[in-house]
Design a protein around this motif. Structure first.
Motif, short mmCIF file in Angstrom:
data_model
loop_
_atom_site.label_atom_id
_atom_site.label_comp_id
_atom_site.label_asym_id
_atom_site.label_seq_id
_atom_site.Cartn_x
_atom_site.Cartn_y
_atom_site.Cartn_z
N MET A 1 0.82 -1.20 0.00
CA MET A 1 0.00 0.00 0.00
C MET A 1 0.86 1.26 0.00
SD MET A 1 -2.82 1.27 2.82
CE MET A 1 -1.57 1.81 3.98
N LEU A 2 1.88 1.27 0.86
CA LEU A 2 2.76 2.43 0.94
C LEU A 2 3.55 2.61 -0.35
CD1 LEU A 2 4.12 2.08 4.60
CD2 LEU A 2 2.37 3.65 3.78
N LEU A 3 4.01 1.50 -0.93
CA LEU A 3 4.78 1.55 -2.17
C LEU A 3 3.95 2.17 -3.29
CD1 LEU A 3 7.60 0.59 -3.25
CD2 LEU A 3 6.41 -1.43 -4.11
N LEU A 4 2.73 1.73 -3.43
CA LEU A 4 1.86 2.26 -4.48
C LEU A 4 1.46 3.71 -4.21
CD1 LEU A 4 -0.47 -0.84 -5.06
CD2 LEU A 4 1.41 -0.06 -6.52
N SER A 5 1.36 4.06 -2.93
CA SER A 5 0.93 5.42 -2.59
C SER A 5 1.93 6.48 -3.03
CB SER A 5 0.69 5.53 -1.08
OG SER A 5 1.93 5.52 -0.36
N ALA A 6 3.18 6.08 -3.28
CA ALA A 6 4.18 7.04 -3.74
C ALA A 6 3.74 7.73 -5.03
CB ALA A 6 5.52 6.34 -3.95
N PHE A 7 2.99 7.01 -5.87
CA PHE A 7 2.57 7.56 -7.17
C PHE A 7 1.41 8.54 -7.04
CE2 PHE A 7 4.65 3.50 -7.98
CZ PHE A 7 5.61 3.88 -8.91
N LEU A 8 0.88 8.70 -5.83
CA LEU A 8 -0.11 9.74 -5.59
C LEU A 8 0.55 11.11 -5.51
CD1 LEU A 8 -2.24 8.01 -2.78
CD2 LEU A 8 -2.85 8.24 -5.21
N PHE A 9 1.85 11.12 -5.22
CA PHE A 9 2.57 12.38 -5.02
C PHE A 9 3.37 12.82 -6.25
CE2 PHE A 9 1.92 10.51 -0.84
CZ PHE A 9 1.50 11.59 -0.08
N ASN A 10 3.91 11.88 -6.99
CA ASN A 10 4.74 12.21 -8.15
C ASN A 10 4.56 11.18 -9.26
OD1 ASN A 10 6.55 13.28 -5.62
ND2 ASN A 10 6.80 14.61 -7.42
N SER A 11 4.90 11.57 -10.47
CA SER A 11 4.80 10.67 -11.61
C SER A 11 5.93 9.64 -11.56
CB SER A 11 4.89 11.47 -12.91
OG SER A 11 6.20 12.01 -13.06
N PRO A 12 5.80 8.54 -12.29
CA PRO A 12 6.89 7.55 -12.33
C PRO A 12 8.23 8.16 -12.76
CG PRO A 12 4.90 6.59 -13.25
CD PRO A 12 4.60 8.03 -13.00
N ALA A 13 8.21 9.04 -13.75
CA ALA A 13 9.45 9.67 -14.21
C ALA A 13 10.07 10.52 -13.10
CB ALA A 13 9.19 10.52 -15.45
N GLU A 14 9.24 11.26 -12.38
CA GLU A 14 9.75 12.09 -11.28
C GLU A 14 10.30 11.23 -10.15
OE1 GLU A 14 6.81 16.00 -11.69
OE2 GLU A 14 6.16 14.25 -10.54
N ILE A 15 9.64 10.10 -9.88
CA ILE A 15 10.10 9.21 -8.82
C ILE A 15 11.45 8.60 -9.19
CG2 ILE A 15 9.64 6.99 -7.69
CD1 ILE A 15 6.70 7.82 -7.56
N ILE A 16 11.61 8.18 -10.45
CA ILE A 16 12.89 7.63 -10.89
C ILE A 16 14.00 8.67 -10.76
CG2 ILE A 16 14.18 6.78 -12.88
CD1 ILE A 16 11.56 5.46 -13.82
N GLU A 17 13.71 9.89 -11.21
CA GLU A 17 14.70 10.97 -11.10
C GLU A 17 15.04 11.26 -9.65
OE1 GLU A 17 15.23 15.68 -12.45
OE2 GLU A 17 13.44 14.55 -13.05
N GLY A 18 14.02 11.28 -8.80
CA GLY A 18 14.24 11.54 -7.38
C GLY A 18 15.02 10.42 -6.71
N MET A 19 14.74 9.18 -7.09
CA MET A 19 15.47 8.03 -6.54
C MET A 19 16.96 8.11 -6.87
SD MET A 19 13.77 5.67 -4.73
CE MET A 19 14.58 4.10 -5.05
N ILE A 20 17.26 8.52 -8.09
CA ILE A 20 18.66 8.67 -8.48
C ILE A 20 19.34 9.74 -7.63
CG2 ILE A 20 20.21 9.40 -10.35
CD1 ILE A 20 18.17 8.15 -12.31
N SER A 21 18.64 10.85 -7.41
CA SER A 21 19.21 11.95 -6.62
C SER A 21 19.46 11.55 -5.18
CB SER A 21 18.27 13.17 -6.66
OG SER A 21 18.15 13.67 -7.97
N LEU A 22 18.50 10.89 -4.56
CA LEU A 22 18.67 10.54 -3.14
C LEU A 22 19.68 9.40 -2.96
CD1 LEU A 22 16.95 7.73 -2.21
CD2 LEU A 22 15.04 9.24 -2.69
N THR A 23 19.79 8.52 -3.95
CA THR A 23 20.76 7.44 -3.85
C THR A 23 22.19 7.97 -3.94
OG1 THR A 23 19.19 5.88 -4.84
CG2 THR A 23 21.50 5.23 -4.84
N LYS A 24 22.37 9.06 -4.66
CA LYS A 24 23.70 9.66 -4.82
C LYS A 24 24.03 10.70 -3.74
CE LYS A 24 24.79 10.84 -9.04
NZ LYS A 24 24.66 11.41 -10.41
N ALA A 25 23.09 10.94 -2.82
CA ALA A 25 23.33 11.91 -1.75
C ALA A 25 24.24 11.31 -0.68
CB ALA A 25 22.00 12.33 -1.12
N PRO A 26 25.16 12.09 -0.10
CA PRO A 26 26.01 11.59 0.99
C PRO A 26 25.20 11.09 2.20
CG PRO A 26 26.95 13.58 0.08
CD PRO A 26 25.60 13.41 -0.57
N SER A 27 24.01 11.66 2.42
CA SER A 27 23.01 11.11 3.34
C SER A 27 23.34 11.24 4.83
CB SER A 27 22.72 9.63 3.01
OG SER A 27 22.18 9.51 1.72
#
Length: 398
Positions: A1-27
């Motif tokens: 449910m939580l995984l699917l709910s991510a697409f309520l906030f952003n499009s698949p393309a935006e989520i992929i772009e965001g995932m790349i950004s956060l994965t490359k962050a020093p964190s």
């Protein structure tokens, strides 16, 4: 449910772009993946890691009890601000190698492995934060992660004696010690971590509705699983919460779900009441408390800690709605067993002490240990519990 709910906030393309950004962050602390990527990407990253952790646990034939629920929710919480699909694997693999060397099943150490991902930023920072050649950075980062995984099980078993089970985030304390060692080593080599604060703002309404739906669903499902009753909850809240207090085993999965939903509402209510923002780190803190609603925390023993943290911020130099005090109020509930065992007054004292301690220990590990409050909570418990026992112990008769 939580995984699917991510697409309520952003499009698949935006989520992929965001995932790349956060994965490359020093964190390192505090890096809000909702700000670095976007809301949908942060929720997707969080949910994906929860699904992976659940599948690994199922594959390892682990009993789904309080500790594993707490561990999975904690992974999901911190995957909103520090853990991602790159930086958790070396630590998990290190624990697996530890198990193989010991001739034990991975399932015996899976809780340590999951909580040990607190040091995920160590891998990300070495890889992306020091401007090293990429191949060299990846090698040394993953080597550090493997070493962390190898040593955490032994250290975690040892350090639990330090705070006598009154700090629920035992691996957080252990990770603080390990993170401090690695940070000292890196500083000796000329590397240091910058002060980091990336935070999203302005999402209180939508994320408040989102969390409300989640917590209501927990309470309703718990009510159904508990034979359409809340019977037994008064017994649950009488437990101290001191490790190991597994509500799933002791009180049943239904009441545990009810408790998880209730502590979710309490923590979200606190954030909104003091004027805080719902963002990655804050929701990560709420998720963690909700997870430990299956393993030691309940509506009665977390409130005194939160009051103590609030007073600690109010009477000192910090704004109660700044990110540090807000996170301290949420994660400081690691000391909930103090209130459960010794009463609400000592719970307030513990929260007050925690507020002062947590604002001063982060520099030791340079933000490498995501469970900074677990590190602080271990120190507070180690100081406070012997003192309480000394003055409360009844003198033996001659």
């Amino acid at each position: 449910m939580l995984l699917l709910s991510a697409f309520l906030f952003n499009s698949p393309a935006e989520i992929i772009e965001g995932m790349i950004s956060l994965t490359k962050a020093p964190s390192i602390l505090v890096t809000d993946y909702m700000a670095v990527g976007n809301v949908g990407a942060a929720i997707f990253n969080s949910s994906l890691l929860m699904v992976i952790a659940t599948l690994i646990a199922k594959k390892s034939k682990v009993d789904f009890n309080g500790p594993i629920i707490a561990a999975i929710f904690t992974i999901g919480g911190f995957a909103l601000f520090g853990k991602n699909t790159y930086n958790v694997w070396p630590i998990l693999l290190g624990v697996l190698i530890h198990a193989k060397i010991k001739g034990e099943k991975f399932s015996k150490f899976i809780i340590v492995a999951y909580f040990g991902t607190a040091l995920g930023p160590l891998i990300s920072q070495i890889t992306f934060g020091y401007e090293l050649p990429l191949a060299k950075a990846i090698f040394f980062a993953n080597l550090a992660g493997l070493i962390v995984g190898l040593i955490l099980p032994a250290l975690g078993a040892h350090f639990v004696k330090f705070h006598q089970g009154f700090n629920l985030y035992n691996i957080g304390f252990t990770a603080g010690i390990v993170g401090t060692f690695f940070m000292a080593l890196l500083r000796s080599l000329g590397f240091d971590n910058p002060r980091t604060l990336y935070l999203a703002e302005g999402y209180n309404r939508v994320l408040g509705i989102y969390l409300t739906i989640i917590f209501i669903s927990m309470i309703i499902l718990g009510y159904i699983f508990n034979n359409k009753s809340f019977s037994g909850y008064t017994s649950l809240v009488k437990r101290s919460g001191r490790a190991v207090t597994d509500f799933v085993v002791l009180d049943g999965f239904g009441l545990t779900l009810v408790n998880m939903g209730l502590v979710g509402f309490i923590t979200m209510g606190y954030i909104l009441a003091v004027g805080g923002q719902l963002n990655g780190p804050i929701i990560g803190g709420i998720y963690t408390v909700v997870g430990f609603g299956a393993f030691g925390k309940h509506s009665k023993n977390i409130i005194p800690i939160m009051i103590g943290v609030y007073l600690g911020a109010l009477l000192n130099v910090w704004d109660v709605n700044a990110i540090g005090p807000l996170l301290a109020a949420l994660f400081g509930t690691t000391l909930a067993p103090v209130a459960g065992e010794y009463g609400w007054k000592f719970g307030i004292v513990a929260g007050f002490m925690h507020m002062a301690m947590v604002m001063n220990v982060g520099g030791l590990h340079g933000g490498m240990n995501l469970y900074n409050n677990g590190f602080s909570g271990g120190i507070v418990a180690a100081i406070l519990i012997p003192v309480i026992d000394a003055f409360m112990r009844k003198e033996e008769s001659a």
